[in-house]
Design an enzyme around this catalytic site. Structure first.
Site, PDB file in Angstrom:
ATOM      1  N   SER A   1       0.849  -1.075  -0.170  1.00  0.00           N
ATOM      2  CA  SER A   1       0.067  -0.132  -0.114  1.00  0.00           C
ATOM      3  C   SER A   1       0.962   1.234   0.025  1.00  0.00           C
ATOM      4  O   SER A   1       1.786   1.281  -0.705  1.00  0.00           O
ATOM      5  CB  SER A   1      -1.028   0.079   1.141  1.00  0.00           C
TER       6      SER A   1
ATOM      7  N   ASP B   1      -8.586  -4.497  -6.421  1.00  0.00           N
ATOM      8  CA  ASP B   1      -8.322  -3.675  -5.557  1.00  0.00           C
ATOM      9  C   ASP B   1      -8.992  -2.188  -5.532  1.00  0.00           C
ATOM     10  O   ASP B   1      -9.033  -1.650  -6.599  1.00  0.00           O
ATOM     11  CB  ASP B   1      -6.829  -3.376  -5.421  1.00  0.00           C
TER      12      ASP B   1
ATOM     13  N   HIS C   1      -7.124  -5.592  -1.961  1.00  0.00           N
ATOM     14  CA  HIS C   1      -6.008  -4.780  -1.500  1.00  0.00           C
ATOM     15  C   HIS C   1      -5.078  -5.409  -0.724  1.00  0.00           C
ATOM     16  O   HIS C   1      -5.316  -5.691   0.630  1.00  0.00           O
ATOM     17  CB  HIS C   1      -6.633  -3.455  -0.606  1.00  0.00           C
TER      18      HIS C   1
END
Length: 623
Positions: free
Chosen positions: A482, A567, A599
């Protein structure tokens, strides 16, 4: 600089093992647990928990004094995300679909075994606002965005009849709701993008009215009504740097008094007894989690648990309604720990499950707290995990900045760090500026600093580790997910001489496209994102300079990229762009895409594939 004491501890810890440390199979670090997630029914008679079935974590149940179990769910495509008891007759659980983060709420009637999707619409996200534990045996308050994808309305749902009724319609600006101890919806949080207004009403018959307004740059977070429902307990840093635990007078519209504050760290949590209706403690994180008790009875119970489970962190995860039977979880930095039933009256433990039996503690590494000073004078705290049995000198290093970015790393068992340490790498994690828990000024110092001072904090950590003699300057890799994936790309693009290799896991490559592909329910806070990250038009030069995709000509180190196709937060296009740009330069980038993930990779086989690919990649380019 780090203290002499800590340097000594770091250097000596690498000699703790006298026997050779075996190479532990990778899958032992990342496989689904054999059993986990225990929750106690309110009457204290049953246990619900998660176990693998068809390679997915599903829900099981048994009597507390029996080994005969019943499987309650049959999920084959994805692990069950979470669950809780609704009285003794229902269990509610949540799940999404392929990682899209549109979580649906399902109910299980334990008498009829009927399973119901309470929010059976595509692209709808739902959550529980109040389980009405002491109010109704069959009703809950549920919020979802079925009417408008950007906002959430609140419904009263009857689990027995299947009927629901809207009780609060979102005005388009509300981003949170809160009930009192009688289950009445009396508080809402409204945003105009950068300012937050707390809305309040005495009864549900009244309209909401503004109570107070703050900038998003300050924190005023109501967490609980006082037990007489007249005032609020709030986590607030209004007129101070650190978040404190305060009582707020609803009639006077001001703080009545500070219940607890810490000079160095934000208060992050609190506890209370539903039965006795008293606050029990607050918590904050320094290098480890710390608790401060308000209540003697609770403090004595935790002390007894500490005596029964020495040298372990102990967390209460579930209690019976009479608060005489608990489920507790332990862990350390070298163990995933165990679950136990705790009988308060007898002061006795019954073990339910050990979580890392195939990861012997003697072969696991210490997670040591460290601190260093950034180039502009900020104290940066973090953790260093060193391989066992190897001198802590000139080691290959994996720098692992956390995601978020506005969260923080914590002390505890970290599967990634332990796996990498077992392979001979030192692992450096740091709470760079913007990490939460360190106060308002530290957090705000990250605004519009993606790829700039936030990245400098990471680079300064590498230079500190080299100066200590621990890191081999030619064998430093960077890996993160991330925001940590963004930091990986930024590290390779903006400081190409620092890193020998990088692994980007669902990371942002282009800040312009990132800001236009956020989930619809983030849009009410988009102006806040512009303030914190940058505005696509007003800060065009800043975002261009900070987007790694526009600087691929500077990337020289080998790079592995992993991405979930569904995602919703860091769109697949973020990874596609950087891969395409590098391949245009005739640079082959290993690119791992999982079509059934979002994600991060949650399905066990996808985790195995990613980490096995990563291990081969690091061995090739870093060892």
């Amino acid at each position: 600089m780090i203290s002499t004491f800590l340097v000594g501890a770091l250097m000596s810890s690498s000699f703790a093992a006298t026997d050779a440390v075996p190479k532990i199979p990778l899958r032992e670090f990342f496989k689904n647990p054999a059993i986990t997630g225990f929750q106690l029914s309110p009457d204290g008679k049953k246990l619900a928990y998660l176990k693998p079935w068809e390679n997915r974590l599903n829900l099981f149940m048994r009597e507390i004094n029996s080994t005969e179990e019943t499987r309650l769910t049959s999920l084959k495509d994805r692990d069950l995300a979470g669950f809780f008891w609704k009285g003794n007759s229902y269990i509610l659980y949540s799940r999404d679909f392929g990682g899209d983060e549109n979580f649906h709420i399902f109910s299980l009637d334990l008498k009829t075994k009927k399973e119901t999707d309470l929010t059976p619409w595509p692209k709808v996200r739902a959550s529980i606002e109040d389980d009405l534990e002491d109010i109704s045996a069959d009703e809950i308050l549920l919020s979802h965005n079925q009417k408008n994808a950007e906002v959430f309305d609140v419904y009263r749902y009857n689990l027995k009849t299947g009927k629901s009724k809207i009780i609060a319609q979102n005005n388009g600006k509300i981003v949170g709701w809160m009930t009192d101890h009688k289950g009445k919806l009396r508080l809402a949080v409204e945003t105009d993008g950068v300012n937050q207004t707390i809305l309040y009403r005495d009864t549900e018959a009244q309209k909401f009215a503004p109570l107070m307004k703050t900038s998003f740059k300050e924190s005023f977070s109501p967490v609980l009504f006082t037990f007489d429902n007249k005032n609020l307990y709030v986590l607030s840093n209004i007129n101070r740097d650190k978040i404190s635990f305060v009582e707020y007078d609803l009639k006077a519209k001001k703080e009545s008094h500070i219940l607890y504050q810490n000079p160095s760290y934000d208060i992050s949590g609190f506890g209370y007894s539903k039965k006795r209706k008293v606050l029990t403690r607050v918590s904050y994180s320094s290098w480890k989690n710390q608790s401060v008790f308000f209540d003697t009875e609770a403090e004595q119970i935790y002390q007894k648990l500490a005596d029964l489970l020495p040298n372990r962190e102990v967390r209460a995860v579930s209690q019976s309604k009479d608060e005489q039977t608990w489920i507790v979880r332990t862990f350390t930095d070298k163990s995933k720990g165990a679950f136990y039933i705790y009988d308060v009256k007898k002061n006795a433990l019954t073990e339910l499950a050990q979580l890392s039996e195939n990861l012997p503690e003697k072969y696991m590494a210490d997670m040591k707290p460290i601190e260093y000073t950034s180039r502009d004078g900020l104290k940066i705290e973090g953790y260093l995990t060193l391989p066992v049995g190897i001198p802590a000198k000139k080691l290959p290093v994996i720098v692992n900045p956390h995601g978020g970015p506005w969260v923080r790393d914590h002390w505890g068992f970290n599967s990634e760090a332990q796996w990498l340490a077992n392979r001979g790498y030192a692992v450096l994690q740091m709470n760079y500026r913007g990490s939460t828990g360190y106060g308002k000024a530290f957090w705000q110092s990250s605004f519009k600093q993606w790829g700039r001072k936030m990245q400098d904090d990471i680079t300064d950590g590498v230079q500190w580790l080299i100066a200590q003699g621990i890191a081999n300057p030619k064998k430093v890799g960077i890996y993160g997910g991330s925001y940590g994936g963004y930091a990986t790309l930024a590290g390779l693009a903006f400081t190409p001489d620092v890193y020998a290799v990088g692994v980007d896991y669902v990371g942002v490559s282009n800040l312009f496209t990132f800001l236009t592909t956020i989930p619809p329910y983030w849009k009410p806070m988009l102006d806040q994102m512009y303030e914190m990250v940058g505005h696509p038009e007003k800060d065009k030069d800043l975002l261009t300079a900070a987007s790694p995709v526009f600087h691929v000509d500077q990337i020289r180190a080998p790079l592995l990229i992993a991405q979930g196709a569904k995602d919703p937060r860091v769109n697949k296009a973020e990874s596609d762009q950087i891969v395409e740009a590098l391949r245009k330069r005739k640079i082959e980038v290993p690119y791992l895409v999982k079509e059934n993930e979002g994600h991060g990779f949650h399905n066990e086989e996808n985790r195995f594939d990613f980490y096995e690919t990563m291990e081969k990649f690091l061995d090739k380019h870093l060892k």
